[in-house]
Design a protein around this motif. Structure first.
Motif, PDB file in Angstrom:
ATOM      1  N   THR A  14       0.856  -1.199   0.000  1.00  0.00           N
ATOM      2  CA  THR A  14       0.000   0.000   0.000  1.00  0.00           C
ATOM      3  C   THR A  14       0.886   1.242   0.000  1.00  0.00           C
ATOM      4  O   THR A  14       2.035   1.210   0.452  1.00  0.00           O
ATOM      5  CB  THR A  14      -0.929   0.056   1.233  1.00  0.00           C
ATOM      6  OG1 THR A  14      -0.138   0.202   2.404  1.00  0.00           O
ATOM      7  CG2 THR A  14      -1.815  -1.180   1.321  1.00  0.00           C
ATOM      8  N   GLN A  17       1.859   2.318   3.662  1.00  0.00           N
ATOM      9  CA  GLN A  17       2.998   1.630   4.262  1.00  0.00           C
ATOM     10  C   GLN A  17       4.296   2.046   3.575  1.00  0.00           C
ATOM     11  O   GLN A  17       5.319   2.230   4.232  1.00  0.00           O
ATOM     12  CB  GLN A  17       2.790   0.118   4.178  1.00  0.00           C
ATOM     13  CG  GLN A  17       1.633  -0.303   5.045  1.00  0.00           C
ATOM     14  CD  GLN A  17       1.720  -1.741   5.469  1.00  0.00           C
ATOM     15  OE1 GLN A  17       2.757  -2.368   5.365  1.00  0.00           O
ATOM     16  NE2 GLN A  17       0.613  -2.255   5.970  1.00  0.00           N
ATOM     17  N   TYR A  44      -7.581  -6.123  -0.585  1.00  0.00           N
ATOM     18  CA  TYR A  44      -8.087  -5.272   0.494  1.00  0.00           C
ATOM     19  C   TYR A  44      -8.228  -6.055   1.796  1.00  0.00           C
ATOM     20  O   TYR A  44      -7.948  -5.523   2.878  1.00  0.00           O
ATOM     21  CB  TYR A  44      -9.416  -4.618   0.109  1.00  0.00           C
ATOM     22  CG  TYR A  44      -9.252  -3.511  -0.900  1.00  0.00           C
ATOM     23  CD1 TYR A  44      -8.473  -2.391  -0.614  1.00  0.00           C
ATOM     24  CD2 TYR A  44      -9.871  -3.583  -2.147  1.00  0.00           C
ATOM     25  CE1 TYR A  44      -8.311  -1.374  -1.541  1.00  0.00           C
ATOM     26  CE2 TYR A  44      -9.717  -2.567  -3.081  1.00  0.00           C
ATOM     27  CZ  TYR A  44      -8.933  -1.469  -2.771  1.00  0.00           C
ATOM     28  OH  TYR A  44      -8.778  -0.468  -3.692  1.00  0.00           O
ATOM     29  N   GLU A  45      -8.630  -7.310   1.696  1.00  0.00           N
ATOM     30  CA  GLU A  45      -8.741  -8.151   2.888  1.00  0.00           C
ATOM     31  C   GLU A  45      -7.364  -8.345   3.528  1.00  0.00           C
ATOM     32  O   GLU A  45      -7.230  -8.279   4.743  1.00  0.00           O
ATOM     33  CB  GLU A  45      -9.365  -9.505   2.521  1.00  0.00           C
ATOM     34  CG  GLU A  45      -9.449 -10.487   3.667  1.00  0.00           C
ATOM     35  CD  GLU A  45     -10.334 -10.035   4.823  1.00  0.00           C
ATOM     36  OE1 GLU A  45     -10.075 -10.492   5.965  1.00  0.00           O
ATOM     37  OE2 GLU A  45     -11.256  -9.231   4.620  1.00  0.00           O
ATOM     38  N   HIS A  47      -4.871  -6.319   3.442  1.00  0.00           N
ATOM     39  CA  HIS A  47      -4.438  -5.040   4.021  1.00  0.00           C
ATOM     40  C   HIS A  47      -5.527  -4.412   4.902  1.00  0.00           C
ATOM     41  O   HIS A  47      -5.590  -3.190   5.048  1.00  0.00           O
ATOM     42  CB  HIS A  47      -4.018  -4.068   2.914  1.00  0.00           C
ATOM     43  CG  HIS A  47      -2.754  -4.462   2.230  1.00  0.00           C
ATOM     44  ND1 HIS A  47      -1.522  -4.372   2.833  1.00  0.00           N
ATOM     45  CD2 HIS A  47      -2.528  -4.984   0.994  1.00  0.00           C
ATOM     46  CE1 HIS A  47      -0.586  -4.807   2.004  1.00  0.00           C
ATOM     47  NE2 HIS A  47      -1.171  -5.187   0.884  1.00  0.00           N
ATOM     48  N   ARG A  48      -6.348  -5.237   5.508  1.00  0.00           N
ATOM     49  CA  ARG A  48      -7.470  -4.755   6.328  1.00  0.00           C
ATOM     50  C   ARG A  48      -7.008  -4.009   7.587  1.00  0.00           C
ATOM     51  O   ARG A  48      -7.797  -3.310   8.214  1.00  0.00           O
ATOM     52  CB  ARG A  48      -8.407  -5.897   6.687  1.00  0.00           C
ATOM     53  CG  ARG A  48      -7.829  -6.912   7.638  1.00  0.00           C
ATOM     54  CD  ARG A  48      -8.788  -8.080   7.896  1.00  0.00           C
ATOM     55  NE  ARG A  48      -8.171  -9.104   8.698  1.00  0.00           N
ATOM     56  CZ  ARG A  48      -7.399 -10.076   8.242  1.00  0.00           C
ATOM     57  NH1 ARG A  48      -7.137 -10.147   6.959  1.00  0.00           N
ATOM     58  NH2 ARG A  48      -6.873 -10.971   9.051  1.00  0.00           N
ATOM     59  N   ASN A  49      -5.735  -4.141   7.949  1.00  0.00           N
ATOM     60  CA  ASN A  49      -5.233  -3.431   9.128  1.00  0.00           C
ATOM     61  C   ASN A  49      -5.130  -1.923   8.892  1.00  0.00           C
ATOM     62  O   ASN A  49      -4.960  -1.162   9.832  1.00  0.00           O
ATOM     63  CB  ASN A  49      -3.876  -3.986   9.565  1.00  0.00           C
ATOM     64  CG  ASN A  49      -2.817  -3.844   8.490  1.00  0.00           C
ATOM     65  OD1 ASN A  49      -3.129  -3.824   7.305  1.00  0.00           O
ATOM     66  ND2 ASN A  49      -1.560  -3.761   8.896  1.00  0.00           N
ATOM     67  N   GLU A  50      -5.248  -1.497   7.640  1.00  0.00           N
ATOM     68  CA  GLU A  50      -5.234  -0.063   7.312  1.00  0.00           C
ATOM     69  C   GLU A  50      -6.656   0.409   7.070  1.00  0.00           C
ATOM     70  O   GLU A  50      -7.454  -0.304   6.473  1.00  0.00           O
ATOM     71  CB  GLU A  50      -4.433   0.199   6.037  1.00  0.00           C
ATOM     72  CG  GLU A  50      -2.949   0.102   6.189  1.00  0.00           C
ATOM     73  CD  GLU A  50      -2.245   0.506   4.896  1.00  0.00           C
ATOM     74  OE1 GLU A  50      -2.582   1.568   4.325  1.00  0.00           O
ATOM     75  OE2 GLU A  50      -1.367  -0.255   4.464  1.00  0.00           O
ATOM     76  N   PHE A  51      -6.935   1.619   7.467  1.00  0.00           N
ATOM     77  CA  PHE A  51      -8.212   2.227   7.135  1.00  0.00           C
ATOM     78  C   PHE A  51      -8.118   2.738   5.702  1.00  0.00           C
ATOM     79  O   PHE A  51      -7.259   3.546   5.373  1.00  0.00           O
ATOM     80  CB  PHE A  51      -8.534   3.380   8.099  1.00  0.00           C
ATOM     81  CG  PHE A  51      -9.812   4.083   7.763  1.00  0.00           C
ATOM     82  CD1 PHE A  51     -11.033   3.480   8.030  1.00  0.00           C
ATOM     83  CD2 PHE A  51      -9.790   5.328   7.146  1.00  0.00           C
ATOM     84  CE1 PHE A  51     -12.217   4.119   7.695  1.00  0.00           C
ATOM     85  CE2 PHE A  51     -10.969   5.973   6.802  1.00  0.00           C
ATOM     86  CZ  PHE A  51     -12.185   5.355   7.088  1.00  0.00           C
ATOM     87  N   PRO A  53      -7.103   1.336   2.631  1.00  0.00           N
ATOM     88  CA  PRO A  53      -5.780   1.176   2.020  1.00  0.00           C
ATOM     89  C   PRO A  53      -5.781   1.538   0.529  1.00  0.00           C
ATOM     90  O   PRO A  53      -6.726   1.228  -0.190  1.00  0.00           O
ATOM     91  CB  PRO A  53      -5.479  -0.313   2.212  1.00  0.00           C
ATOM     92  CG  PRO A  53      -6.812  -0.959   2.343  1.00  0.00           C
ATOM     93  CD  PRO A  53      -7.707   0.062   2.988  1.00  0.00           C
TER      94      PRO A  53
END
Length: 185
Positions: A14, A17, A44-45, A47-51, A53
């Motif tokens: 992303t 990051q 997207y799943e 990188h779900r730790n980002e709002f 992404p």
């Protein structure tokens, strides 16, 4: 897909990051997905730790440059992979050349089916084996296929200048890329 060794894949991180000094991401094998939507959902799943992404395609393999950029994958990519997956490697290579250097797909606005039809009409084959001059090999084939010298006495036929004829063919009417020959129309 022809085989997993040549399967298209993308390393997806992303921008968020990356801007924070991290190249964290994952290689995604596109052969596991039916379409672009399914692939993006999985990205997207991951990188779900980002709002919200913003995906960044940091590296890719076996994907022609005309289908991908750092921030997008063309909507027709999966249809392209399916079509080339049904071709032998030589024809798939020729189709990639045709799309990239001759008929400029997908930027030409053609649907993939129209592009494939245009390619089939234009492609004459591979004539570059064993380090041979592809244009000269095609000229010999062209003369034989068209019967250009049929009816000419064999004593005169041996004086036909195939090299000059090949030069003329490829000045106006045909193109050669890496041994692949295409009609220019």
């Amino acid at each position: 897909m022809r085989n997993l060794e040549n399967a298209p894949r993308i390393y997806v991180g992303t921008y968020g990051q990356y801007n924070n000094g991290s190249l964290f991401g994952k290689w995604f094998e596109l052969s596991y997905y039916e379409n672009l939507k399914e692939f993006l959902q999985d990205c997207y799943e991951f990188h779900r730790n980002e709002f919200d992404p913003e995906l960044m395609f940091q590296d890719w393999e076996n994907i022609p440059d005309f289908l991908i950029s750092e921030c997008s994958l063309h909507k027709e990519a999966f249809a392209y992979f399916e079509a080339t997956g049904e071709m032998d490697e030589e024809t798939a290579e020729a189709f990639e050349i045709y799309c990239k250097q001759i008929n400029y797909w997908p930027s030409n606005g053609y649907e993939l089916d129209d592009q494939l039809e245009s390619f089939q009409e234009s492609y004459r084959g591979f004539f570059g084996g064993s380090g041979k001059d592809a244009t000269l090999e095609y000229a010999y084939q062209y003369v034989e296929d068209t019967g250009l010298l049929s009816g000419v006495p064999s004593t005169l036929e041996k004086y036909f200048d195939y090299e000059a004829f090949a030069r003329d063919l490829f000045l106006d009417g045909y193109s050669e890329y890496n041994g692949h020959v295409f009609a220019d129309y």
